[in-house]
Design an enzyme around this catalytic site. Sequence first.
Site, PDB file in Angstrom:
ATOM      1  N   GLY A  31     -12.059   2.871   3.338  1.00 19.81           N
ATOM      2  CA  GLY A  31     -11.117   2.022   2.617  1.00 19.81           C
ATOM      3  C   GLY A  31     -10.076   2.811   1.834  1.00 19.81           C
ATOM      4  N   HIS A  32      -9.129   2.084   1.259  1.00 13.47           N
ATOM      5  CA  HIS A  32      -8.034   2.764   0.547  1.00 13.47           C
ATOM      6  C   HIS A  32      -8.540   3.457  -0.722  1.00 13.47           C
ATOM      7  CE1 HIS A  32      -6.801  -1.404  -1.338  1.00 13.47           C
ATOM      8  NE2 HIS A  32      -8.062  -1.149  -1.514  1.00 13.47           N
ATOM      9  N   ASN A  33      -7.935   4.606  -1.001  1.00 16.52           N
ATOM     10  CA  ASN A  33      -8.213   5.400  -2.217  1.00 16.52           C
ATOM     11  C   ASN A  33      -9.578   6.082  -2.192  1.00 16.52           C
ATOM     12  OD1 ASN A  33      -5.881   4.009  -3.134  1.00 16.52           O
ATOM     13  ND2 ASN A  33      -7.169   2.407  -3.980  1.00 16.52           N
ATOM     14  N   GLN A  76       0.868  -1.182   0.000  1.00 14.37           N
ATOM     15  CA  GLN A  76       0.000   0.000   0.000  1.00 14.37           C
ATOM     16  C   GLN A  76       0.899   1.224   0.000  1.00 14.37           C
ATOM     17  OE1 GLN A  76      -3.667  -0.454  -0.014  1.00 14.37           O
ATOM     18  NE2 GLN A  76      -2.770  -2.374  -0.749  1.00 14.37           N
ATOM     19  N   SER A 101     -11.669   2.839  -3.075  1.00 13.28           N
ATOM     20  CA  SER A 101     -11.745   3.541  -4.358  1.00 13.28           C
ATOM     21  C   SER A 101     -13.102   4.177  -4.631  1.00 13.28           C
ATOM     22  CB  SER A 101     -11.361   2.617  -5.517  1.00 13.28           C
ATOM     23  OG  SER A 101     -10.044   2.151  -5.346  1.00 13.28           O
TER      24      SER A 101
END
Lengths: 346, 346, 346
Positions: free
Chosen positions: B239-241, B198, B259
């Site tokens: 969450g990521h992004n 990550q 995302s």
Amino acid sequence: MIPSFTLTDLIKGLSVKLQGDPACVIQGLRPIHLAKTGDMTFLNNSLYRKYLATTQASAVILTEKDAADWQGNAIITDNPYFIYAKIAAFFEHTIIPAREIHPTAVIGENCRIPENVTIAAHCVIGDNVTLGQEVSIGPGGIIGDGVQIGDQTVLDAKATLYHGVVIGKRCRIASGVVIGCDGFGFANHQGGWHKVPQLGGVVIGDDVDIGANTAIDRGALEDTILENGVKLDNLIQIGHNVRIGANTIIAGCTAIAGSTVIGKNCMIGGASCFAGHINICDQVMITGMTAVTKSINEPGIYSSGIVGAVPNHEFRKNNARFHRLESLMQKVKQLETDLKAIKERG
Amino acid sequence: MIPSFTLTDLIKGLSVKLQGDPACVIQGLRPIHLAKTGDMTFLNNSLYRKYLATTQASAVILTEKDAADWQGNAIITDNPYFIYAKIAAFFEHTIIPAREIHPTAVIGENCRIPENVTIAAHCVIGDNVTLGQEVSIGPGGIIGDGVQIGDQTVLDAKATLYHGVVIGKRCRIASGVVIGCDGFGFANHQGGWHKVPQLGGVVIGDDVDIGANTAIDRGALEDTILENGVKLDNLIQIGHNVRIGANTIIAGCTAIAGSTVIGKNCMIGGASCFAGHINICDQVMITGMTAVTKSINEPGIYSSGIVGAVPNHEFRKNNARFHRLESLMQKVKQLETDLKAIKERG
Amino acid sequence: MIPSFTLTDLIKGLSVKLQGDPACVIQGLRPIHLAKTGDMTFLNNSLYRKYLATTQASAVILTEKDAADWQGNAIITDNPYFIYAKIAAFFEHTIIPAREIHPTAVIGENCRIPENVTIAAHCVIGDNVTLGQEVSIGPGGIIGDGVQIGDQTVLDAKATLYHGVVIGKRCRIASGVVIGCDGFGFANHQGGWHKVPQLGGVVIGDDVDIGANTAIDRGALEDTILENGVKLDNLIQIGHNVRIGANTIIAGCTAIAGSTVIGKNCMIGGASCFAGHINICDQVMITGMTAVTKSINEPGIYSSGIVGAVPNHEFRKNNARFHRLESLMQKVKQLETDLKAIKERG
């Protein structure tokens, strides 16, 4: 090193009936399907009754009714799970923490701290804190200014109490719990959100248990309140001004929005969600994953949601149908009209 | 020790109209149904208007319209909740932390730390950290290498920022918050899951509030971004992004998968859930416990789920029917066909 | 300071086919729609295939099939995401923690701690703890008495392991994780709840990842078990006695009630909820926000709930209809009866 008790030892002071050999020695506890010679077990859930025929347990805690099918040593009671809870305490590996303030703990001014408390390593205690007798604060605990904690309450490692939180006696607070953080109050003005000061506190009664990583907001004006005997599981969110009645028990991942009042002796299933500003009366049971959006005024069992996982291809059809349920209803109404017309036409 | 302000004191600088006695003394704030003499209250929610007839408050913040029914002292405004937020600040028990670095704090190398910051007991600050003016880091805070924090941002006890996280000015981060942990990225290869590094960061704008025990993942490649004025409640998962637009407000226990992009000025109800890789446009309101699985391109109020708890015996019937909704639809279609045939036969 | 690798460097040891210039220099990684000259990217999700025509990436990891549409440098593989994961490791800003025990760490008695471990500032390690080679415990970590941690396992800042927890090799535990807290077991006796001692432990296999602020209860009698290769996201609740099979992956905010067993190689969507005492077989996929209330005995994809946010006015109609679904069914039955009567009457 292995604990070892006779049945006579184990039932001392309990209102139970002993069947079989009082001198039978018990060295451990195991579930009924896994128990071996030397183990005690219990039968509480009818799903497990089938194992009574084959269990190797040296003694079983069970009801009078179930005891009819069991020839071995038995402890007979109306409430096997409660009696098990009492007996299991004999087998607990209790770690009695040192009654000391660890030298790395940082303690504020004007605190009232009895000699028999435990304050573990790397705790930070604010000013004007009052601790009861035999309070134990695990490593890394943070206790804000003016907090009051009653006798024999235990905080596991890394619990956080914000300023002014009041906790009763014999409570157990698990690791990662946060109590007294600001409630979620923002006023919109010209598109931006402006924080509403959270001026209330949190008051927690006696014999309350709070599970790991649960968060309890302080009140906006009045206090957020957990009455005596409330039991909260892990990862629960309690909004500001919420009040939870005595002996209510709430399973994990439940979210309760601000200003909602839940009565006494309620049982709330996991991952449930309560809207704000509603009232739930005493003795309500809510099944898991229910979205409670209105007040409930009658005791009983309540539910919502769609539960029960089914194969995804079936689910997708039904889910799509749900989103057209209103039009299905209209079709049925049209059919009723048409049929009525046909009938009348004779 | 009791705070005490005249109405004139309290409205200084606010665009409001004062009705009644400017010298009236206010010593506290209470909800309208609980207010006593000496208290100020406010009327914002029509559910509480009925209390206007009986409240003992010495002054009420309300709209011009509601003021018609109130003869006492009043502060009149289009936005009573916002004006209340401003006035409540006078009654806040503000703890101004000592502007010092506690001797138990551990500070890394090459940090840029102004003199007027607070770094409380048992904090751990990494290398190359940059703190703005008057930043406050509560006890037990962990600040990773290379973190940047803007002026006047406050971290409550035990917030954790992983390496490289960037936070703007005037943010408030509650206890137990974790920002910059690895996103949940694993590639399957021959049945096992292999971690996807990550490599992104987290960038948080100005005036962002983040509630207790919320977790915000760092980006996989680009950054996870919270724009200015975002407000997050407790126990939220980002969450990521993910990117969240300015002034969007999200209630507790919401989960946003990787995302996904949420627009500006959105309001997200509690315990909602967003699929990954979708886009929500500006000015969308999502009601509580909704599962958002597709992008939303038009402003408006959106919902899913089944809400509203009903007695369990009713629920069970309807739940079972839901799982046969497709077959119900087929029955209705058959009825339509049959009826059409009858009509044609006429 | 900028990393710089040739394609030859990056694919060393990987089973891939290189198309184009092996000497091409890669200095970074970016998503396909954002990649610039000097970047490598990957194509894994068909949603992003449209960007292949316009990406400026200097090299793309993709399948043989997708490579047909790409004339530039390519790394060709059946599993682009896995190969990307391997290559991304070259660009990771790995912080190798100092192999030391920080002087502020507090270490108990009778511990077995190799020389090459990292124990960061303000950690508290209990008695009788065993750490493997190159274990790393981030700042503020709390490790209870008798804990065992396998080689190369990494705990980020402020993880908490209760007494007796056993963790395997190469695990990664994020900040705020709590493992081994008491399970939620209370026996009711005359209206009050009595704690059932939680005598089991937690055993976690090798290569397990656990996300931020997740909580894992210790067993009531037996252990709570996570087998090798399990991956848990953030804010997950694992009840007592749960067993999760090897290589099962679970997305954020999922709640698993006590004594439930989940098989190997399952994939569980976010915000799902599992009832207690059920069994899920191997290779089951559960979509997000599903309420699993019964055992599942066949591999496949399963779902429940109502997903897909729709405009609130539509939702409210359908939601209301749902609560009268049983009566709709009765109407349809009546229509069938009536129609049959008409038909028979001819």
